[in-house]
Design a protein around this motif. Structure first.
Motif, PDB file in Angstrom:
ATOM      1  N   ALA A 181       2.351 -11.056  -5.324  1.00 57.09           N
ATOM      2  CA  ALA A 181       2.284  -9.767  -6.035  1.00 57.09           C
ATOM      3  C   ALA A 181       2.840  -8.648  -5.147  1.00 57.09           C
ATOM      4  O   ALA A 181       3.583  -7.771  -5.617  1.00 57.09           O
ATOM      5  N   CYS A 182       2.514  -8.683  -3.868  1.00 61.65           N
ATOM      6  CA  CYS A 182       2.985  -7.648  -2.931  1.00 61.65           C
ATOM      7  C   CYS A 182       4.503  -7.743  -2.774  1.00 61.65           C
ATOM      8  O   CYS A 182       5.209  -6.724  -2.800  1.00 61.65           O
TER       9      CYS A 182
ATOM     10  N   LYS B 149       6.638  -8.811  -4.873  1.00 62.02           N
ATOM     11  CA  LYS B 149       7.282  -8.299  -6.091  1.00 62.02           C
ATOM     12  C   LYS B 149       7.340  -6.771  -6.071  1.00 62.02           C
ATOM     13  O   LYS B 149       8.358  -6.179  -6.412  1.00 62.02           O
ATOM     14  N   GLN B 150       6.224  -6.153  -5.656  1.00 62.63           N
ATOM     15  CA  GLN B 150       6.197  -4.678  -5.628  1.00 62.63           C
ATOM     16  C   GLN B 150       7.191  -4.119  -4.615  1.00 62.63           C
ATOM     17  O   GLN B 150       7.916  -3.178  -4.887  1.00 62.63           O
TER      18      GLN B 150
ATOM     19  N   ALA C 211      10.760  -4.712  -5.800  1.00 64.38           N
ATOM     20  CA  ALA C 211      11.126  -3.809  -6.903  1.00 64.38           C
ATOM     21  C   ALA C 211      11.386  -2.389  -6.398  1.00 64.38           C
ATOM     22  O   ALA C 211      12.163  -1.641  -6.982  1.00 64.38           O
ATOM     23  N   ALA C 212      10.749  -2.037  -5.266  1.00 61.24           N
ATOM     24  CA  ALA C 212      10.940  -0.685  -4.715  1.00 61.24           C
ATOM     25  C   ALA C 212      12.109  -0.635  -3.736  1.00 61.24           C
ATOM     26  O   ALA C 212      12.240   0.319  -2.970  1.00 61.24           O
TER      27      ALA C 212
ATOM     28  N   LEU D 248      -0.844  -1.608  -1.377  1.00 64.68           N
ATOM     29  CA  LEU D 248      -0.184  -2.848  -1.807  1.00 64.68           C
ATOM     30  C   LEU D 248      -1.195  -3.997  -1.905  1.00 64.68           C
ATOM     31  O   LEU D 248      -2.186  -4.017  -1.156  1.00 64.68           O
TER      32      LEU D 248
END
Ligand code: SF4
Length: 354
Positions: free
Chosen positions: A96-97, A99-100, A103-104, A118
């Motif tokens: 999940a981290c 991906k974040q 994406a940034a 995060l």
């Protein structure tokens, strides 16, 4: 006697330059370690030893060399690659981290508060990334550093009540003007704790900060840190089912995404509690041996059932045992049945063909 912060920092760093460990995620002496590698190693090192982490770190950085590669991987692949390292919520948060961050734009934030926003990054990990990857004067206190500081400052309050006191002295050290190498200092303390200020029989005579250490001066280093007595782990029971098809493949399920071992490949099991109920649709003979496994919050005893039926019930599938990617508890069960099957085969007389 009051420990001199400047001397503690200087002597610890000098010792680290001579004796610090070479680790695959570490860039000793350089201000800019790769934030992706620092993050990945710090997540893996939560509750896990350096020797256990090394092969996983190498596998992950080879297979997923950047945060984008990790973000684009399937969760099944990540769970399978993580299998055996334990604490599986870390793997879910890792994905999940990634991906974040991906994406940034792929850059980890430098700021501790932004890092803590995060998934899977708490106070300790955020401090470690801020210090080690970005050279910031952040407090980094793990269990090893707690031990060193409890001894140097002779903190006699038992853990965990002593944590605020330890935090205060750590704050003074990490934020001191003398801390000119914030990226190295936490790692230097960790290595000192592992090699010299060991939990039992610390090697005080050769310790680079022994002249600053109040516990050593008082001869109480072996008594520190004190710890409040832990409550005994609760015990739970359950059934686990072993079923193979004609090709020798084993029946598995993908566990529910949330909860213990969430998203992992597992053997069919009952609930785990004081009075587990057998799983519907599974029947067979119980083995005489049981399997014990200790999780962080409870101790589990599993009764193993060898299932006789051969058709896969709905929601389950057969996989090759080697490709299952089981977490440790199911690896134990799998090993038991593989050994027991091999022992059985060795007792069957071999048919003479000539
Ligand atoms: S003198 Fe001994 S107790 Fe004190 S920090 Fe060094 S190894 Fe630890």
């Amino acid at each position: 006697m009051k420990p001199q912060v400047k001397t503690i920092i200087q002597n610890t760093l000098d010792w680290y330059d001579r004796h610090g460990r070479e680790l695959p995620w570490r860039t000793k002496g350089a201000a800019h370690a790769d934030p992706y590698k620092v993050w990945l190693s710090e997540i893996m090192l939560q509750q896990t030893t350096v020797p256990a982490v090394k092969p996983y770190f190498e596998k992950f950085t080879e297979k997923y060399p950047t945060v984008h590669d990790l973000a684009n991987a399937s969760s099944e692949d990540i769970m399978r690659d993580w299998a055996g390292l334990g604490y599986y919520s870390r793997a879910r948060n890792l994905h999940a981290c990634a991906k974040q961050v991906s994406a940034a734009g792929g850059k980890f934030p430098r700021d501790k508060a932004a890092l803590m926003a995060l998934p899977g990054i708490g106070d300790y990990t955020a401090g470690a990334i801020a210090a080690i990857a970005f050279g910031q004067q952040a407090s980094v206190i793990d269990g090893n550093i707690e031990r060193v500081l409890s001894r140097v400052y002779a903190i006699e309050t038992p853990l965990p009540a002593s944590k605020p006191e330890i935090k205060d002295v750590a704050q003074v050290i990490y934020h001191s003007n003398a801390n000119t190498r914030p990226h190295d200092l936490p790692q230097a303390f960790m290595d000192l704790a592992t090699a010299i200020c060991t939990p039992k029989n610390p090697r005080c005579v050769i310790c680079p900060i022994n002249k600053q250490c109040v516990a050593f001066k008082l001869g109480i280093q072996n008594e520190l840190p004190k710890r409040a007595k832990k409550a005994e782990r609760p015990k739970r029971k359950g059934f686990v089912y072993w079923m193979t098809d004609a090709k020798g493949r084993v029946l598995v399920e993908t566990r529910a995404p949330k909860g213990l071992l969430g998203g992992m490949t597992g053997l069919p099991t009952s609930d785990w509690n004081d009075d587990p109920q057998a799983l519907n649709g599974f029947s067979g003979d119980a083995e005489k041996t049981t399997i014990k496994h200790v999780f962080t919050h409870f101790e589990l005893t599993l009764t193993m059932i060898r299932v006789k039926t051969k058709a896969a019930p709905e929601g389950y599938r057969f996989v090759d045992i080697e490709d299952a990617g089981f977490p440790s508890v199911f690896k134990k069960v799998s090993k038991y049945f593989q050994r027991s099957n091999a022992a059985f085969r060795s007792k069957v007389p071999v048919k003479q063909t000539r």
